[in-house]
Design a protein around this motif. Structure first.
Motif, mmCIF file in Angstrom:
data_model
loop_
_atom_site.group_PDB
_atom_site.id
_atom_site.type_symbol
_atom_site.label_atom_id
_atom_site.label_comp_id
_atom_site.label_asym_id
_atom_site.label_seq_id
_atom_site.Cartn_x
_atom_site.Cartn_y
_atom_site.Cartn_z
ATOM 1 N N LEU A 20 76.053 55.671 73.530
ATOM 2 C CA LEU A 20 75.966 56.984 74.174
ATOM 3 C C LEU A 20 77.180 57.168 75.066
ATOM 4 C CD1 LEU A 20 72.297 56.593 75.448
ATOM 5 C CD2 LEU A 20 73.016 57.865 73.426
ATOM 6 N N LEU A 21 77.802 58.324 74.981
ATOM 7 C CA LEU A 21 78.909 58.681 75.867
ATOM 8 C C LEU A 21 78.376 59.817 76.739
ATOM 9 C CD1 LEU A 21 81.895 58.409 76.639
ATOM 10 C CD2 LEU A 21 82.438 59.957 74.753
ATOM 11 N N ILE A 22 78.117 59.504 78.017
ATOM 12 C CA ILE A 22 77.376 60.447 78.868
ATOM 13 C C ILE A 22 78.255 60.946 80.018
ATOM 14 C CG2 ILE A 22 75.361 60.748 80.353
ATOM 15 C CD1 ILE A 22 74.068 58.372 78.828
ATOM 16 N N ALA A 23 78.387 62.262 80.114
ATOM 17 C CA ALA A 23 79.060 62.861 81.272
ATOM 18 C C ALA A 23 78.071 62.827 82.438
ATOM 19 C CB ALA A 23 79.470 64.292 80.957
ATOM 20 N N TRP A 24 78.428 62.089 83.492
ATOM 21 C CA TRP A 24 77.469 61.807 84.559
ATOM 22 C C TRP A 24 77.455 62.908 85.604
ATOM 23 C CZ3 TRP A 24 77.043 56.271 87.125
ATOM 24 C CH2 TRP A 24 75.828 56.204 87.824
ATOM 25 N N ALA A 25 76.878 64.070 85.242
ATOM 26 C CA ALA A 25 76.624 65.113 86.243
ATOM 27 C C ALA A 25 75.592 64.566 87.228
ATOM 28 C CB ALA A 25 76.110 66.365 85.554
ATOM 29 N N GLY A 26 75.686 64.975 88.487
ATOM 30 C CA GLY A 26 74.735 64.500 89.490
ATOM 31 C C GLY A 26 75.061 63.137 90.054
ATOM 32 N N TYR A 27 76.229 62.612 89.736
ATOM 33 C CA TYR A 27 76.641 61.277 90.201
ATOM 34 C C TYR A 27 76.525 61.159 91.722
ATOM 35 C CZ TYR A 27 79.944 57.402 91.057
ATOM 36 O OH TYR A 27 80.543 56.251 91.476
ATOM 37 N N LYS A 28 75.797 60.191 92.189
ATOM 38 C CA LYS A 28 75.568 59.927 93.621
ATOM 39 C C LYS A 28 75.061 61.155 94.390
ATOM 40 C CE LYS A 28 78.716 55.982 94.107
ATOM 41 N NZ LYS A 28 77.687 54.917 94.240
ATOM 42 N N GLY A 29 74.394 62.039 93.667
ATOM 43 C CA GLY A 29 73.815 63.205 94.341
ATOM 44 C C GLY A 29 74.828 64.187 94.895
ATOM 45 N N ARG A 30 76.041 64.194 94.322
ATOM 46 C CA ARG A 30 77.107 65.054 94.850
ATOM 47 C C ARG A 30 77.250 66.373 94.095
ATOM 48 N NH1 ARG A 30 81.425 60.147 94.881
ATOM 49 N NH2 ARG A 30 80.409 58.907 96.499
ATOM 50 N N ASP A 31 76.285 66.673 93.268
ATOM 51 C CA ASP A 31 76.425 67.814 92.362
ATOM 52 C C ASP A 31 75.412 68.896 92.764
ATOM 53 O OD1 ASP A 31 77.199 69.253 90.073
ATOM 54 O OD2 ASP A 31 77.301 67.434 88.867
ATOM 55 N N VAL A 47 71.860 70.938 92.572
ATOM 56 C CA VAL A 47 70.522 70.349 92.646
ATOM 57 C C VAL A 47 69.977 69.961 91.265
ATOM 58 C CG1 VAL A 47 68.114 70.801 93.269
ATOM 59 C CG2 VAL A 47 69.961 71.510 94.804
ATOM 60 N N HIS A 48 70.124 70.844 90.289
ATOM 61 C CA HIS A 48 69.495 70.561 88.989
ATOM 62 C C HIS A 48 70.195 69.399 88.273
ATOM 63 C CE1 HIS A 48 72.636 73.460 87.739
ATOM 64 N NE2 HIS A 48 72.584 72.869 86.563
ATOM 65 N N HIS A 49 71.442 69.129 88.596
ATOM 66 C CA HIS A 49 72.096 67.932 88.049
ATOM 67 C C HIS A 49 71.722 66.686 88.838
ATOM 68 C CE1 HIS A 49 74.252 69.876 84.972
ATOM 69 N NE2 HIS A 49 75.188 70.434 85.705
ATOM 70 N N ASN A 50 71.637 66.812 90.165
ATOM 71 C CA ASN A 50 71.289 65.661 90.993
ATOM 72 C C ASN A 50 69.910 65.112 90.650
ATOM 73 O OD1 ASN A 50 73.701 65.919 92.337
ATOM 74 N ND2 ASN A 50 72.837 67.058 94.073
ATOM 75 N N ALA A 51 68.984 66.013 90.284
ATOM 76 C CA ALA A 51 67.596 65.615 90.086
ATOM 77 C C ALA A 51 67.475 64.478 89.078
ATOM 78 C CB ALA A 51 66.764 66.822 89.640
ATOM 79 N N ILE A 52 68.283 64.487 88.010
ATOM 80 C CA ILE A 52 68.252 63.356 87.071
ATOM 81 C C ILE A 52 69.494 62.482 87.245
ATOM 82 C CG2 ILE A 52 69.288 64.620 85.123
ATOM 83 C CD1 ILE A 52 67.322 62.905 83.335
ATOM 84 N N GLY A 53 70.613 63.088 87.634
ATOM 85 C CA GLY A 53 71.876 62.342 87.667
ATOM 86 C C GLY A 53 71.923 61.283 88.751
ATOM 87 N N GLU A 54 71.286 61.534 89.877
ATOM 88 C CA GLU A 54 71.357 60.587 90.983
ATOM 89 C C GLU A 54 70.729 59.247 90.602
ATOM 90 O OE1 GLU A 54 70.046 62.276 94.645
ATOM 91 O OE2 GLU A 54 70.959 60.684 95.841
#
Lengths: 202, 204
Positions: free
Chosen positions: A121-132, A134-141
């Motif tokens: 899997l090549l995954i663009a890490w939206a929500g990384y460390k909760g810096r994105d 809200v809707h990206h942080n919810a799973i990305g963090e």
């Protein structure tokens, strides 16, 4: 797979990087993509787009690899297409954004993990460390913890490394690990605007 | 139509035409693995809705004809994949059979939305070359032989009514064994699109 290799961090971002994400967005010549795929042993690519991979996908679309590249409707659809290609003898790579891991979760666990399919899997890490947002942080963090829970080893790199040799090496490492442990592995790509330089230095 | 007879009719047509078979989850993998198990059959036991996607990914990279066999609950869950399924299977002999008993049987016979949906219309709109609705074994046999003769992407909607299926055990193989057995048989059959090129990759 040891937890050491599991957590290795690579990338080329430095504190002097003052570039736009566009400049670093990836490989833009089809020949480079063909080289990158051949060099890492991938023979089939599918996924759902993310802006982090825009240049990579544009290159796939423009290349003569179109027979080996399919755009999926959803991330679970992408995983299943990749499993089918694997059953025909191919080595698949599947790209998606971190939110797509949620969509793909059942396909990842009850299909790719359960059947021992070595896809990467090549995954663009939206929500990384909760810096994105809200809707990206919810799973990305918690994306790293989520992958731990479902038993998918992963490596992390900066978006700025996408066009370089270190990214190619990382994909190769992830592919070899997937084959060795008979199941999916992942490469997480941290978008430039979420990365702080020192975190992603090797 | 007895559900087991329908499963056997599809499997036997696939074998006669040298096609690989992929099943959706629920009763179908149980029935097929019990009644007529073959190394060229892939039983999807989880990941509901994704049978046609697996089958199409295989069809895309293979010389083999392919049959995807799933129930109405699976089709309804996975219908967002159909455009990509049709695209992946373009130029292949791809036969997608939906066994429609209008219920989710293994979970207790809950009624599905299938009576509300024009499944053949959905498949045609998403890119299948031809569609056919069948109501008995003769119509099914005719639709299957036409599908293999003509080639392309065929969608067959087999309406069987609310009839209880016989209880069969789960496939005796572990999922990883199902995958390994299938991969090894696909290699044995020379189904890969370009095995020479892949050997080059494997050596690298």
């Amino acid at each position: 797979l040891s937890s050491d290799s599991h957590r290795s961090i690579v990338g080329h971002a430095t504190s002097t990087d003052k570039v736009t994400s566009r400049q670093f967005a990836g490989v833009s010549r089809p020949a480079d993509v063909a080289w990158a795929l051949d060099g890492t042993g991938f023979t089939f690519v599918t996924g759902v787009p993310d802006s982090v991979f825009a240049d990579l996908i544009a290159a796939l679309e423009a290349s003569d690899l179109d027979a080996r590249y399919l755009l999926a409707t959803r991330e679970d659809n992408a995983i299943a297409l990749a499993v089918g290609a694997y059953l025909a003898g191919e080595q698949p790579l599947v790209f998606m954004e971190s939110a797509g891991v949620g969509t793909a979760l059942d396909a990842l666990t009850s299909l790719a993990v359960a059947y021992g399919i070595p896809l990467v899997l090549l995954i663009a890490w939206a929500g990384y460390k909760g810096r994105d947002v809200v809707h990206h942080n919810a799973i990305g963090e918690g994306l790293d913890q989520l992958l731990d829970v479902i038993g998918v080893p992963f490596w992390t790199c900066a978006q700025s490394s996408l066009a370089g040799a270190s990214f190619r090496d990382l994909l190769d490492k992830a592919r070899r690990a997937a084959v060795d442990h008979r199941g999916p592995t992942a490469v997480l790509v941290v978008p430039t605007e979420l990365a702080r330089a020192k975190e992603l230095r090797t | 139509v007895k559900p087991d007879d329908l499963v056997l009719a599809v499997a036997e047509a696939a074998l006669e035409n040298g096609a690989a078979v992929f099943t959706g989850n629920g009763n179908l993998p149980r029935a097929l693995s019990t009644l007529l198990d073959r190394r060229t059959f892939f039983y999807m036991t989880g990941s509901m809705g994704l049978c046609a996607s697996i089958a199409a990914g295989f069809a895309n990279r293979s010389r083999a004809s392919v049959v995807a066999l799933e129930g109405d609950g699976n089709l309804l869950m996975g219908s967002s994949a159909l455009p990509a399924v049709a695209k992946a299977a373009e130029g292949r002999t791809f036969v997608h059979v939906v066994v429609d008993n209008a219920q989710c049987e293994t979970t207790g016979g809950q009624k599905t939305l299938s009576p509300e949906v024009d499944m053949c219309g959905v498949a045609a709109a998403d890119g299948y070359d031809s569609t056919r609705s069948v109501r008995d074994l003769d119509e099914l046999a005719a639709a299957l032989s036409a599908a293999f003769e003509r080639g392309g992407r065929t969608f067959i909607h087999a309406v069987v009514g609310l009839r209880a299926s016989p209880k069969h055990p789960r496939p005796r193989l572990e999922p990883s064994e199902i995958a390994e057995r299938f991969v090894s048989e696909a290699r044995e059959q020379g189904w890969s699109v370009d095995s020479g090129e892949r050997q080059k990759v494997e050596r690298a």
